[in-house]
Each structure stands twice: as C-alpha cells, then as structure tokens.
Design a protein around this motif. Structure first.
Motif, PDB file in Angstrom:
ATOM      1  N   HIS A  67       0.949  -1.179  -0.170  1.00  0.00           N
ATOM      2  CA  HIS A  67       0.069   0.219   0.031  1.00  0.00           C
ATOM      3  C   HIS A  67       0.822   1.316   0.170  1.00  0.00           C
ATOM      4  N   GLN A  68       1.787   1.197   0.997  1.00  0.00           N
ATOM      5  CA  GLN A  68       2.721   2.627   1.277  1.00  0.00           C
ATOM      6  C   GLN A  68       3.485   2.676  -0.121  1.00  0.00           C
ATOM      7  N   MET A  69       4.031   1.543  -0.692  1.00  0.00           N
ATOM      8  CA  MET A  69       4.657   1.958  -2.153  1.00  0.00           C
ATOM      9  C   MET A  69       3.796   2.524  -3.159  1.00  0.00           C
ATOM     10  N   TYR A  70       2.600   1.749  -3.317  1.00  0.00           N
ATOM     11  CA  TYR A  70       1.782   2.733  -4.159  1.00  0.00           C
ATOM     12  C   TYR A  70       1.290   3.831  -3.960  1.00  0.00           C
ATOM     13  N   ASP A  71       1.291   4.330  -2.771  1.00  0.00           N
ATOM     14  CA  ASP A  71       0.643   5.523  -2.306  1.00  0.00           C
ATOM     15  C   ASP A  71       1.574   6.347  -2.534  1.00  0.00           C
ATOM     16  N   ALA A  72       3.102   6.033  -2.286  1.00  0.00           N
ATOM     17  CA  ALA A  72       4.094   7.013  -2.697  1.00  0.00           C
ATOM     18  C   ALA A  72       3.968   7.330  -4.206  1.00  0.00           C
ATOM     19  N   TYR A  73       3.602   6.436  -5.002  1.00  0.00           N
ATOM     20  CA  TYR A  73       3.647   6.739  -6.593  1.00  0.00           C
ATOM     21  C   TYR A  73       2.478   7.418  -6.972  1.00  0.00           C
ATOM     22  N   LYS A  74       1.190   6.927  -6.504  1.00  0.00           N
ATOM     23  CA  LYS A  74       0.046   7.447  -7.014  1.00  0.00           C
ATOM     24  C   LYS A  74      -0.602   8.224  -6.116  1.00  0.00           C
ATOM     25  N   GLY A  75      -0.527   8.448  -4.827  1.00  0.00           N
ATOM     26  CA  GLY A  75      -1.107   9.232  -3.798  1.00  0.00           C
ATOM     27  C   GLY A  75      -2.396   8.374  -2.909  1.00  0.00           C
ATOM     28  N   THR A  76      -3.272   7.910  -3.326  1.00  0.00           N
ATOM     29  CA  THR A  76      -4.188   7.223  -2.792  1.00  0.00           C
ATOM     30  C   THR A  76      -4.707   6.091  -3.366  1.00  0.00           C
ATOM     31  N   ARG A  77      -5.257   5.047  -2.790  1.00  0.00           N
ATOM     32  CA  ARG A  77      -5.879   3.752  -3.611  1.00  0.00           C
ATOM     33  C   ARG A  77      -7.117   4.214  -3.631  1.00  0.00           C
ATOM     34  N   LYS A  78      -8.002   3.583  -4.545  1.00  0.00           N
ATOM     35  CA  LYS A  78      -9.316   3.707  -4.657  1.00  0.00           C
ATOM     36  C   LYS A  78     -10.186   3.125  -3.443  1.00  0.00           C
ATOM     37  N   LEU A 184       6.268  -5.563 -16.012  1.00  0.00           N
ATOM     38  CA  LEU A 184       6.465  -4.930 -17.142  1.00  0.00           C
ATOM     39  C   LEU A 184       4.951  -4.231 -17.664  1.00  0.00           C
ATOM     40  N   MET A 185       3.847  -5.248 -17.464  1.00  0.00           N
ATOM     41  CA  MET A 185       2.501  -4.909 -18.048  1.00  0.00           C
ATOM     42  C   MET A 185       1.737  -4.359 -17.075  1.00  0.00           C
ATOM     43  N   ASP A 190      -5.096  -4.511  -9.813  1.00  0.00           N
ATOM     44  CA  ASP A 190      -4.350  -4.537  -8.263  1.00  0.00           C
ATOM     45  C   ASP A 190      -3.309  -3.279  -8.127  1.00  0.00           C
ATOM     46  N   ASN A 191      -3.667  -2.268  -8.656  1.00  0.00           N
ATOM     47  CA  ASN A 191      -2.874  -1.113  -8.605  1.00  0.00           C
ATOM     48  C   ASN A 191      -1.368  -1.252  -8.747  1.00  0.00           C
ATOM     49  N   ILE A 192      -0.997  -1.978  -9.880  1.00  0.00           N
ATOM     50  CA  ILE A 192       0.309  -2.267 -10.273  1.00  0.00           C
ATOM     51  C   ILE A 192       0.711  -1.401 -11.504  1.00  0.00           C
ATOM     52  N   PRO A 193       1.442  -0.391 -11.538  1.00  0.00           N
ATOM     53  CA  PRO A 193       1.465   0.552 -12.660  1.00  0.00           C
ATOM     54  C   PRO A 193       2.293  -0.155 -13.921  1.00  0.00           C
ATOM     55  N   ASP A 237      12.780   2.259 -13.262  1.00  0.00           N
ATOM     56  CA  ASP A 237      12.267   2.078 -11.682  1.00  0.00           C
ATOM     57  C   ASP A 237      10.877   1.830 -11.425  1.00  0.00           C
ATOM     58  N   MET A 238      10.058   2.015 -12.428  1.00  0.00           N
ATOM     59  CA  MET A 238       8.719   1.640 -12.302  1.00  0.00           C
ATOM     60  C   MET A 238       8.543   0.125 -12.425  1.00  0.00           C
ATOM     61  N   ALA A 239       9.213  -0.342 -13.166  1.00  0.00           N
ATOM     62  CA  ALA A 239       9.313  -1.827 -13.346  1.00  0.00           C
ATOM     63  C   ALA A 239       9.970  -2.453 -12.084  1.00  0.00           C
ATOM     64  N   VAL A 240      10.948  -1.966 -11.616  1.00  0.00           N
ATOM     65  CA  VAL A 240      11.166  -2.659 -10.217  1.00  0.00           C
ATOM     66  C   VAL A 240      10.243  -2.337  -9.131  1.00  0.00           C
ATOM     67  N   MET A 241       9.461  -1.216  -8.785  1.00  0.00           N
ATOM     68  CA  MET A 241       8.652  -0.926  -8.094  1.00  0.00           C
ATOM     69  C   MET A 241       7.398  -1.740  -8.303  1.00  0.00           C
ATOM     70  N   SER A 242       6.919  -1.964  -9.426  1.00  0.00           N
ATOM     71  CA  SER A 242       5.939  -2.877  -9.757  1.00  0.00           C
ATOM     72  C   SER A 242       6.261  -4.323  -9.335  1.00  0.00           C
ATOM     73  N   LYS A 243       7.222  -4.752  -9.711  1.00  0.00           N
ATOM     74  CA  LYS A 243       7.670  -6.187  -9.477  1.00  0.00           C
ATOM     75  C   LYS A 243       7.620  -6.209  -7.792  1.00  0.00           C
ATOM     76  N   ALA A 244       8.135  -5.373  -7.198  1.00  0.00           N
ATOM     77  CA  ALA A 244       7.896  -5.537  -5.742  1.00  0.00           C
ATOM     78  C   ALA A 244       6.329  -5.472  -5.220  1.00  0.00           C
ATOM     79  N   LEU A 245       5.622  -4.617  -6.067  1.00  0.00           N
ATOM     80  CA  LEU A 245       4.026  -4.699  -5.383  1.00  0.00           C
ATOM     81  C   LEU A 245       3.606  -5.957  -5.870  1.00  0.00           C
ATOM     82  N   ALA A 246       4.012  -6.746  -7.094  1.00  0.00           N
ATOM     83  CA  ALA A 246       3.295  -7.889  -7.560  1.00  0.00           C
ATOM     84  C   ALA A 246       3.981  -9.224  -6.820  1.00  0.00           C
ATOM     85  N   THR A 247       5.041  -9.023  -6.086  1.00  0.00           N
ATOM     86  CA  THR A 247       5.643 -10.140  -5.333  1.00  0.00           C
ATOM     87  C   THR A 247       4.902 -10.476  -4.100  1.00  0.00           C
TER      88      THR A 247
END
Length: 886
Positions: A67-78, A184-185, A190-193, A237-247
């Motif tokens: 959540h925190q990783m995503y919020d840092a990127y996007k602001g808030t989750r829906k 990558l995609m 799941d809010n993975i950019p 950098d977004m791919a790395v963050m997205s991988k962390a989000l997806a793992t």
C-alpha cells in the motif's frame, strides 16, 4: 491420501461478487449482494473440492508495505464502495458462525497470508487449493498448489484451474515469472502501474527471452521494438517498483493453526439464523439443523384413510380452541383438506371414495361454528372454495378467521409473496421441503395418486405451519402497533372483497363488441393517414422502423439512440407531437390500439355465463396498502381520453337497478392538511373553498377572483405534486416551464403552507430514524432505499417517505369506508351491493326503490370513515351505466 486445504482470498471473491451480483438488500436495508455471491461461490467450490481444512483471508485497514509503495507513487488507492464495505464484517460474522477460520493481520495483505499458508501447507504434505479472482496468485502455483480463478462467460461462472504446467501453457512463462510479467505490463485491478507502453504481448516476449526484468534491462540495447526498449530504459524504476508490488511474501510472520482450520459441519444453527436474517431463502435448504426437528414433526402428520376416521377428526375439530386449515385444489377440483388441531395433531384428508368434497367442506363449515380462532392462508380464496360447496360463513363468525398471508404482508409489505415455506422460515425457524422437492413438476392430482407419502408431508406442513406461525405473527403485529389494523380493517375487508367478487359487474356484451368495431374503424383510418404522411408503409408497432421514419427519413430532432435503434417512447413522442401531425397521429393510434386489445377485446374474454365480469381484488401487493385488481384489472379503466372513458358505458346494472358512484374529493390533499396541521390549508377546506384557485391566488399573489384557468391548473399540479414529493425538475416537465420557475413555485407553495414543509421533512427524518414510514392508522412501509449510497435511490426513498403516510392513510380510509358501507347495506336488509373500488371511488349497484337509502349510506359511511381536521367530502352520481354515474 494427502489431506486437502482450501484457502480463499476473501476480499477478492467478495469484491468480484459485489460487481457480479445485482444489488440486493434485506428488509433491514442492509446490502447483501456481495455476501450472497461470495457464499454461492464458496458452496460450489466446497462441493467440488471437499477439503479437510478451510481458511478465508482478508486485508485489514492498516496500510501494508505494498500500500505504502503504491501511495508514494499514486497518492491514494481507490476506496471500497460503501455498499461493499458494510458487507465485509457481516460476511465475517457468517463465516465465524459456520465455524470457518478467517485470517488477517495489520501490515500484511491477504495475498501474503495466502502465500505463506499455502507454502507451509505444501511443506506439510498437503494438497492446496487457493481460490481468488486475482491473477497475481498464479505465482504460487506448483504441482501441489492449485490456483482457482472464477471467470464469468455469457452469464455463467466457470473456474479456471492452474498448476505449474497450466500456467506455462496459458502464459508461456513459469508461475514465478508471472511477477516479471506484472512488473512490465502492470495490473490496474491490483494497482500495479507497470511500464507505460509495454503491453501483455511485449511483456511476454521479453520474459520468455530474458527470464526476468533485471536480465532484460541488462540487455536493453538488444530489445526490439525500439518503443519497448525506450520504455524500459526510461521507466525501469517503475518496473522495479511494480515487481515489488506484484511479489507475494510467502514467509510472513504469522502463526497459523491447522487444528483451528479443520473443517467441520458449517451448516450450524447460528449460521442458519444469520442466513435467515440476510433473507437468502434458497440457501436455507442447505442447512440440515432442522432435519431432526422436521422428522419429529412429520411423524405427527396423519393421512386419513377411511370415512370413520374422517368423521372423527371433524367432530374433534369442533371442540378445539383454535385450528388451522388448508384446502388443496387444482383446476377447480378439491383434492384434500389439511387440518391442524394442536401441536401434535395434523391430519390430511383426501377426497377419495370414502368422502366427497361437499361432505368434507360441509363438516368443516359445521366445525367453524364452534372454534374461537381459525387460521388459513389466502382466506378469500378459501371462502370462494367453501362457497362453491355450499358453505357460508355467518356474519357473527367472521371475526374468528385469521389470514396468515395478510398478517405477514402487514409486517413486510415489500415482499413478492407470502408462502407457507416463507412463513416456516421466518416465523417458525423451520426449513420445510418445497412442492418441487416433493413432487418435481407433477400436478397435485398426480402427486396424490402416485406419491401419497410425499403428499402427506406436503399437506401436513400446509396447515401445521399456519398453526405454528400465527401466534408469532399476532405477537409481532401487536408489538408494531398493527394488530388493530389487522383485525378491524384488513380481516373484515377480506369478507367485503369476497362479496364484491361474487357479485361481479354486468357487462353489455353487444355494446362492448360495437365499441371494439368503432375503434377498429378509427384505427384503420389512422393507419392510412400515417402511411400517407410518412410516404411509405411500415410496421407502426415496430419502434425500430418508426425510429427510422421519424429521425432518419423525416429528420426530426430529439432522437435518442439506444442499442436497438431510436427510442420512440411516449415521453419522446409527446415532445414531438405539437410540431408534427404524424407523431400526434401515431400517439392516438397507439392509445386506440391499446384500448382495443386490452379492453374491447380483452374484457370480452372475462364475461362469465351470468353476463358479469368477476375481477379479483388483491390485498397484499402494494407497499402503501392500496388494493389492486386483476383478471381483469378494472382499476385501470382509462379516464384521460374521452374515447377511453367511453368504455365505462358497457358496464351496466341489472334490471331494476342503477349504478351509484361515490368518489372522495381530493382525499390525499385533505389527509395532508390533517396530518401536517397546516392552518391555512385546514381553513381553506373548512371554508369549502376551491383549493386549487386559492393556492394559485396565494402562490402567485393575485386576487382569488382574478386567477386564470391556466394558473389554477398550475396550482393544481403543485398541490398534487407536493403530495408525491415532486422535484423542481418533475414540476418543470409537467408544466413545461423552466426548472427555476418550478423551484420558485414550490418555494412559494411552502411559504403559503409552512407546516406542510415541516411535515414532509419530518416524514423523511422519521423514516430515516425508524426505517419505515407510517400511516395515520399505524400501517408501516419499510424504507430500505433511504440507506442506499446511490443518490437516485435515496432521492426516490425520500419521495416515498413523504408520500407513503399520505397515500397509505387515504388507502386505509377507503378500506374503512368499504367495510362500513358493506356492513350497513347488509345490516339494513338491502339488496343493493357494493361492486367495485377504484382507489378513491366506490361503485354500488342500487335497486331503484333503495336508491335514497343507498345514497344516504354512502354519504354517511364514507364521510364518517375517519375523523380529520377537515371534512371528508364525496362526489356522488347515478346512472344507467358506469359512464353516466362517474
């Protein structure tokens, strides 16, 4: 054989159910669609998997690492929709009541818990199934961990199953490489950019070629096409963050207890009570908690097999303090009688060689003369059957009869039906077998002949449930303040309506035929005229063809395209009619075609051998308490068009009689004056002033004598619109004025009658607070709409909260009047009879020598039906047909 564990992704499945199941609410106003869909999915998977262990994982509100990783990127989750949010804790209550273990922990997502427990269970030698709607979980798949993903195709939900090879076959990558694909995609669900510009196909090619994002980035200069190369270079950098989000974390700090997850009997009494409260009727049959009780009860149901026993049972029936009965009939033939005399005595007496229907119902009628309390379901239908076999209920005995259907209707008027099965579930806490379960599609006649044992159970429950539920129904009516309404208004009305249905109304069949022929001539003329104006022939009754003529060929403005073509609804055509003669002719054509099919042709089919139409009045259909009429609907006879009103000419009195029609004058406005206590409105009615002209005078600030007809019509629209909670938009549509003008009208109206605004607001507030609206006589109308997060639903609920007390009180008053008029006609020995009720109107067939007395009774009983702060006035006419009398 290895033990099996089923792990369920709670939030994923309930979220999927929320969007996949049509909105449901129970009578308490709780949204239930997501819970319903979740449980249906769970039951299906349990039947397929038959696991030894079961756990449902949930997210918690506390933010997780992802959540925190995503919020840092996007602001808030829906945020979760409020209607779904309120269902999550209720679902957990249901699961816990079923003995199903749930798991959640602050700082961990459900995915992490599922991954951790799946891996540990696999290590213990278990076969693991993970149920989720989230494809992220495919990364967990192994030979012993199967991921099940529900998928809906063509309205049917199927489940895709994935072990290691299934993932490879479908996605061309190994399960753990699903993480690389998501990196990558991305995955919006799941809010993975992901990486902008890289889709599924490119992502798959890259991972198949390079194995992971790190290796792909190490060879970025080799990547084709250039668009993908540039995207990965710019957004690695977004791919790395997205991988962390997806793992998914498969080694969480979480203590899991397999013993607690051991699956036992989930169909517990506690869960049954919750499912019943949620009103998931078709799920209740899964619960076997009632099975021992059912078996014990069914043993007391006795199938009577000879005349002597039947005679003995009916003799005993005359000596009990209360009984319940059900007459089983099919296509007008009585097949059997069910009779419950006590908690331990229920009999099913078939109409076979040893008794006839006349004898059986005759003996039942004799018993009725001695029993203080007699319960049935659909009393009016029972009276009709009894009457056909020569059984008459004397006036002094009518008070002994109770109708379980009407009692249940008063307690919850929003339901569609009030069957014995529903009474059993709601008032006896018992699930009984349905007719389909016992007989399949067989008719009752065949079931009685070939499945006597099943018929014994079916028949036994038919009266037993009525006997057992009636005390609870009466207690709840008393607690809700509706027992008097039930005993003094609704039950006497059953006998009043029964008498009206038996009388029927005479129809001049030849006049009806002539009316139909005249309509046919005019319809033919319009058809020819429409074709000439259109310049071609087409199917006037086809919205698609009509839309093409009006909007494509003729180029008329205002066409609204739908999936099947242009809309040609009455609302659309009425706006076009003033400017286009063709549209005006089409509207008239439609109206006349409806008159011909529904009334000229339709009514003819209902004329019985006695030359009369016998409609059926329904007492348990509308939420406000109004009566309805079917087979045929005589409450919907057209009155707006003169040609429509002409249909009333075919309804005539018997020889030596006239029809007398008495109609309450502005009853709902008078009720509003009384309930609001508005001094200005009360004064106007007490002074017998023209209420619409007076309203126009006060709202438009002009002398009473100078009010124009148009201003009076506008004031009338406001007067009646207020009763129905009309909005400025609705009023502007009705009066063809701007919304601003309409709002000014409403504002001035409330300034003129200030107490009305206070009253209407208080109706809404009370309904919000109590969950129901209430009439002057205590009738309740539940208001679940007021709790909806949907603005349109809430707005509708507010309008209903304003109108229900007024319309419901008016409906109550006309019912009181009907009972009083019917009682007086009979008490004074008159032959004249009440025939019809059409909302605020009563129609009597009066013998000419009794005419003065009938008019006196109508006047006294209708005007005296309720004590209001303003007089109840009626308009009364007589005539040789209904048209003249109205």
């Amino acid at each position: 054989m290895s033990e099996k564990i089923l792990l369920v992704d709670g939030h994923s499945i309930i979220n999927r159910a929320f969007y996949g199941v049509t909105d449901l609410t129970n009578s308490e106003g709780l949204h239930t669609n997501a819970i319903y869909g979740f449980l249906n999915t769970l039951f299906k998977v349990l039947e397929e998997e038959k696991p030894d262990y079961l756990t449902v994982a949930f997210d918690v509100k506390a933010p997780t690492f992802r959540h925190q990783m995503y919020d840092a990127y996007k602001g808030t989750r829906k945020p979760m929709p409020a209607e779904l949010h309120e269902q999550v804790p209720v679902l957990k209550d249901v699961l816990h009541a079923m003995g199903i273990e749930t798991m959640e922990k602050a700082g961990l997502e459900a995915d992490d818990l599922l991954g951790t427990v799946a891996r540990r269970s696999e290590a213990r030698g278990m076969e693991v199934t993970v149920l989720s709607g989230d494809r992220d979980l495919l990364q967990l798949a192994t030979e012993h961990i199967r991921i099940r993903l529900p998928k809906t195709k063509g309205g049917v939900t199927e489940t895709e199953n994935y072990n290691t090879q299934d993932v490879i076959d479908k996605y061309q990558v190994a399960p753990l490489q699903i993480i690389e694909l998501k990196a990558l995609m991305g995955d919006s669900a799941d809010n993975i950019p992901g990486v902008p510009g890289i889709g599924e196909k490119t992502a798959t090619n890259l991972i198949v070629q390079y194995g992971n994002i790190e290796n792909a980035y190490a060879h970025v200069e080799e990547i084709k096409p250039n668009r993908a190369k540039n995207a990965l270079q710019e957004h690695y950098d977004m791919a790395v963050m997205s991988k962390a989000l997806a793992t998914i974390n498969t080694d969480c700090d979480y203590d899991y207890d397999w013993d607690k997850a051991k699956l036992g009997n989930i169909y517990t009494e506690a869960a049954y009570a919750l499912i019943k409260r949620l009103e998931f009727k078709n799920m209740l049959s899964r619960f076997r908690v009632d099975a021992p009780a059912n078996e014990k009860i069914e043993k007391i149901f006795q199938m009577v097999e000879d005349f002597g026993e039947a005679d003995q049972v009916l003799t005993k029936a005359a000596a009990v303090p209360r009984l319940a009965f059900a007459v089983h009939q099919e296509e007008g033939q009585v097949l059997a009688l069910s009779l419950t005399l006590s908690e331990k005595e229920t009999y099913v007496i078939p109409v076979e060689g040893f008794v006839t229907a006349d004898w059986l119902l005759g003996r039942l009628g004799e018993a009725f003369a001695h029993v203080p309390e007699i319960t049935t379901l659909k009393l009016k239908e029972a009276l009709k059957c009894l009457s056909a076999h020569g059984v008459t209920i004397e006036k002094e005995r009518q008070g002994a009869f109770l109708d379980a259907e009407i009692a249940a209707y008063l307690l919850n008027p929003l339901k569609d039906s009030y069957t014995c099965e529903e009474l059993a579930k709601e008032y006896v806490s018992l699930t009984i077998p349905s007719r389909v379960e016992l007989f399949g599609k067989d008719k009752l006649t065949k079931a009685l002949e070939e499945k006597a044992e099943a018929f014994r159970i079916y028949g036994g429950y038919a009266s037993y449930i009525l006997y057992q539920s009636m005390p609870t129904l009466l207690a709840e009516l008393h607690e809700t303040g509706m027992e008097d309404l039930y005993r003094e208004m609704e039950l006497p009305l059953v006998f009043t309506l029964f008498g009206m249905e038996q009388e029927g109304i005479r129809v001049d069949a030849q006049a009806l035929k002539t009316y139909g022929e005249e309509l046919a001539v005019r319809i033919g003329e319009l058809e020819t005229k429409i074709y000439e104006e259109a310049g071609e022939t087409f199917n006037i009754n086809s919205p698609k063809q009509l839309g093409v003529i009006l909007f494509d060929k003729m180029g008329l403005k205002g066409g609204k395209k739908t999936k099947t073509g242009y809309s040609t609804s009455a609302e659309v055509l009425e706006k076009l009619a003033p400017e286009c003669p063709l549209v005006a002719d089409i509207l008239e054509y439609r109206q006349l075609a409806k008159l011909k099919s529904t009334y000229a042709d339709g009514l003819a089919a209902y004329i019985e051998p006695d030359g009369r139409i016998h409609t059926t009045f329904q007492q348990t259909i509308t939420a406000t308490g109004r009566l309805s009429s079917v087979e045929p609907n005589l409450q919907n006879i057209p009155i707006r068009m003169e040609l429509g009103r002409q249909i009333r000419k075919v309804f005539i009195p018997r020889e030596g009689c006239v029809l007398v029609d008495a109609d309450y004058s502005q009853i709902e406005l008078r009720v509003l004056a009384h309930m609001s206590g508005d001094a200005n409105l009360i004064h106007a009615y007490r002074g017998a002033q023209d209420i619409h002209r007076l309203t126009a005078s006060q709202v438009f600030h002009i002398p009473f004598d100078e009010v124009t007809d148009l201003q009076r019509r506008n004031a009338k629209a406001v007067n009646f619109g207020i009763v129905y909670g009309i909005s400025s938009f609705g009023l502007s549509q009705d009066l063809s004025i701007s919304r601003k003008e309409a709002q000014e009208y409403i504002q001035k109206y409330f300034e003129t009658y200030p107490k009305i605004k206070e009253f209407l607001d208080s109706c809404v507030e009370e309904a919000k607070e109590k969950g129901y609206a209430r009439t002057m006589f205590g009738r309740r109308r539940p208001m679940p709409e007021l709790k909806s997060s949907n603005f349109m639903q809430r707005s509708f609920g507010e309008r209903v909260a304003m109108n229900a007390p007024i319309q419901g009180t008016a409906a109550d008053i006309i019912k009181i009047a009907m009972n009083r008029v019917d009682r007086r006609l009979k008490a004074e020995g008159l032959k004249s009879r009440l025939l019809l009720q059409v909302h605020d109107e009563l129609l009597i067939e009066a013998y000419t020598e009794e005419l003065d007395k009938v008019e006196q009774i109508l006047s006294e009983e209708m005007q005296g039906a309720a004590e209001l702060a303003v007089p109840l006035e009626i308009d009364m006419k007589q005539g040789k047909n209904w048209y003249e009398a109205h």
